[in-house]
Write a protein that holds these residues in place. Sequence first.
Motif, PDB file in Angstrom:
ATOM      1  N   PRO A  42       0.825  -1.222   0.000  1.00  0.00           N
ATOM      2  CA  PRO A  42       0.000   0.000   0.000  1.00  0.00           C
ATOM      3  C   PRO A  42       0.854   1.266   0.000  1.00  0.00           C
ATOM      4  O   PRO A  42       0.789   2.081   0.913  1.00  0.00           O
ATOM      5  CB  PRO A  42      -0.785  -0.140   1.313  1.00  0.00           C
ATOM      6  CG  PRO A  42       0.158  -0.853   2.211  1.00  0.00           C
ATOM      7  CD  PRO A  42       0.904  -1.835   1.333  1.00  0.00           C
ATOM      8  N   GLU A  43       1.655   1.435  -1.019  1.00  0.00           N
ATOM      9  CA  GLU A  43       2.534   2.592  -1.090  1.00  0.00           C
ATOM     10  C   GLU A  43       2.763   2.960  -2.550  1.00  0.00           C
ATOM     11  O   GLU A  43       2.618   2.139  -3.444  1.00  0.00           O
ATOM     12  CB  GLU A  43       3.871   2.288  -0.405  1.00  0.00           C
ATOM     13  CG  GLU A  43       4.545   1.048  -0.946  1.00  0.00           C
ATOM     14  CD  GLU A  43       5.650   0.513  -0.040  1.00  0.00           C
ATOM     15  OE1 GLU A  43       6.674   0.059  -0.581  1.00  0.00           O
ATOM     16  OE2 GLU A  43       5.475   0.544   1.197  1.00  0.00           O
ATOM     17  N   GLY A  44       3.107   4.216  -2.767  1.00  0.00           N
ATOM     18  CA  GLY A  44       3.368   4.655  -4.130  1.00  0.00           C
ATOM     19  C   GLY A  44       2.120   4.606  -5.004  1.00  0.00           C
ATOM     20  O   GLY A  44       0.987   4.627  -4.522  1.00  0.00           O
ATOM     21  N   ASP A  45       2.347   4.482  -6.299  1.00  0.00           N
ATOM     22  CA  ASP A  45       1.264   4.530  -7.276  1.00  0.00           C
ATOM     23  C   ASP A  45       1.069   3.196  -7.985  1.00  0.00           C
ATOM     24  O   ASP A  45       0.371   3.119  -8.987  1.00  0.00           O
ATOM     25  CB  ASP A  45       1.581   5.630  -8.302  1.00  0.00           C
ATOM     26  CG  ASP A  45       0.335   6.160  -8.991  1.00  0.00           C
ATOM     27  OD1 ASP A  45      -0.738   6.202  -8.338  1.00  0.00           O
ATOM     28  OD2 ASP A  45       0.421   6.521 -10.169  1.00  0.00           O
ATOM     29  N   ASN A  46       1.694   2.151  -7.443  1.00  0.00           N
ATOM     30  CA  ASN A  46       1.704   0.886  -8.163  1.00  0.00           C
ATOM     31  C   ASN A  46       0.328   0.227  -8.255  1.00  0.00           C
ATOM     32  O   ASN A  46       0.009  -0.415  -9.261  1.00  0.00           O
ATOM     33  CB  ASN A  46       2.695  -0.080  -7.510  1.00  0.00           C
ATOM     34  CG  ASN A  46       4.123   0.395  -7.655  1.00  0.00           C
ATOM     35  OD1 ASN A  46       4.456   1.090  -8.597  1.00  0.00           O
ATOM     36  ND2 ASN A  46       4.970   0.028  -6.700  1.00  0.00           N
ATOM     37  N   GLU A  47      -0.489   0.374  -7.204  1.00  0.00           N
ATOM     38  CA  GLU A  47      -1.821  -0.236  -7.272  1.00  0.00           C
ATOM     39  C   GLU A  47      -2.660   0.401  -8.377  1.00  0.00           C
ATOM     40  O   GLU A  47      -3.379  -0.296  -9.100  1.00  0.00           O
ATOM     41  CB  GLU A  47      -2.521  -0.110  -5.919  1.00  0.00           C
ATOM     42  CG  GLU A  47      -1.900  -0.987  -4.842  1.00  0.00           C
ATOM     43  CD  GLU A  47      -2.527  -0.784  -3.479  1.00  0.00           C
ATOM     44  OE1 GLU A  47      -2.423  -1.697  -2.646  1.00  0.00           O
ATOM     45  OE2 GLU A  47      -3.126   0.290  -3.248  1.00  0.00           O
ATOM     46  N   GLU A  85     -10.111  -0.761  -4.640  1.00  0.00           N
ATOM     47  CA  GLU A  85     -10.672   0.267  -5.518  1.00  0.00           C
ATOM     48  C   GLU A  85      -9.634   0.748  -6.518  1.00  0.00           C
ATOM     49  O   GLU A  85      -9.934   0.919  -7.712  1.00  0.00           O
ATOM     50  CB  GLU A  85     -11.181   1.435  -4.680  1.00  0.00           C
ATOM     51  CG  GLU A  85     -12.396   1.097  -3.822  1.00  0.00           C
ATOM     52  CD  GLU A  85     -12.759   2.233  -2.886  1.00  0.00           C
ATOM     53  OE1 GLU A  85     -12.099   3.300  -2.980  1.00  0.00           O
ATOM     54  OE2 GLU A  85     -13.669   2.066  -2.060  1.00  0.00           O
ATOM     55  N   ARG A  86      -8.426   0.997  -6.041  1.00  0.00           N
ATOM     56  CA  ARG A  86      -7.368   1.498  -6.929  1.00  0.00           C
ATOM     57  C   ARG A  86      -7.019   0.487  -8.012  1.00  0.00           C
ATOM     58  O   ARG A  86      -6.649   0.862  -9.122  1.00  0.00           O
ATOM     59  CB  ARG A  86      -6.125   1.844  -6.109  1.00  0.00           C
ATOM     60  CG  ARG A  86      -6.256   3.121  -5.294  1.00  0.00           C
ATOM     61  CD  ARG A  86      -5.154   3.253  -4.269  1.00  0.00           C
ATOM     62  NE  ARG A  86      -3.829   3.336  -4.844  1.00  0.00           N
ATOM     63  CZ  ARG A  86      -3.245   4.451  -5.272  1.00  0.00           C
ATOM     64  NH1 ARG A  86      -3.896   5.603  -5.203  1.00  0.00           N
ATOM     65  NH2 ARG A  86      -2.016   4.441  -5.770  1.00  0.00           N
TER      66      ARG A  86
END
Length: 285
Positions: A42-47, A85-86
């Motif tokens: 749960p970090e950065g924009d990877n999801e 959701e992401r």
Amino acid sequence: MTEPARATSAFMTAPSGAREEAMRFLLQTGADAGVKLIATRPEGDNERLLGQAWPFPSPFQVTVRTVALSEGLDRIEARARRSLERMGLPRGEVLLVSNAADLAGAEGRALWDRLQKLKDRGLYRSIGFCASLEDQPAMLARRLNADVVQLPCNLLDQRAVRENVLDAVKDAGAAVHLSSVFAGGLLFAGGDDLPPELAEHAQALSRTRRRLAEQRCDPMQAALGYALSLKTVDKIVASVASAAELRAILAAAHAPCPDLDWSTLALEAPAGFTADARARISSAA
């Protein structure tokens, strides 16, 4: 399969379209090869990138980690929902507490109850935790009736096998997900690449690589051969930075492995390899 920290900066500094295309190519390569599990953090924009790049229909199951307990129970639950959701997913396969120590404190039961509630509502099929050997993972898995335990074990650090921890976790009823299979990149690091606190192990690492070379087995092939030899392991989680790296890992996993005495390749004092030290190796995998 995960995307390691070393690749994050490359993804984030590239133009948006290039990032999405690289992720799409990586995922399609995995799908074509039969990879079934994607592990996220749960970090950065990877999801968000994953959500934009899934092949359709997606063949993947997804493992999600919680944020730290220090952020609060409400934040943990909200972020676990937000991760789905992401990624544009109605549900995840596994939700893991990122640090088993969070389950040992005063709020540990309340934290587990939050995860159980998400499972009961169908948002995640299974719940579990990431642990070190010091966390007494088998006892914790039995007490919580955990579905999954993710543990580090590799060719250099075989303590989880030698101390029967993997068997004990399995006997507790939890599936075993194996992490750190490449020993944080130590198998690939030369003496000059080691941080000062690991310099004393340079000779032992060199000896291990020499033994592998004598058997005509490269370090990646040996690392995966060892992990695949562990019968109690249900999933192997390996980090990749690109589609090319994933292809190399898959080729090594499918290559015939010599009949090696794995125990002779382990280091005598693997506990000295701290996570912080491993993270500083530029070739970490």
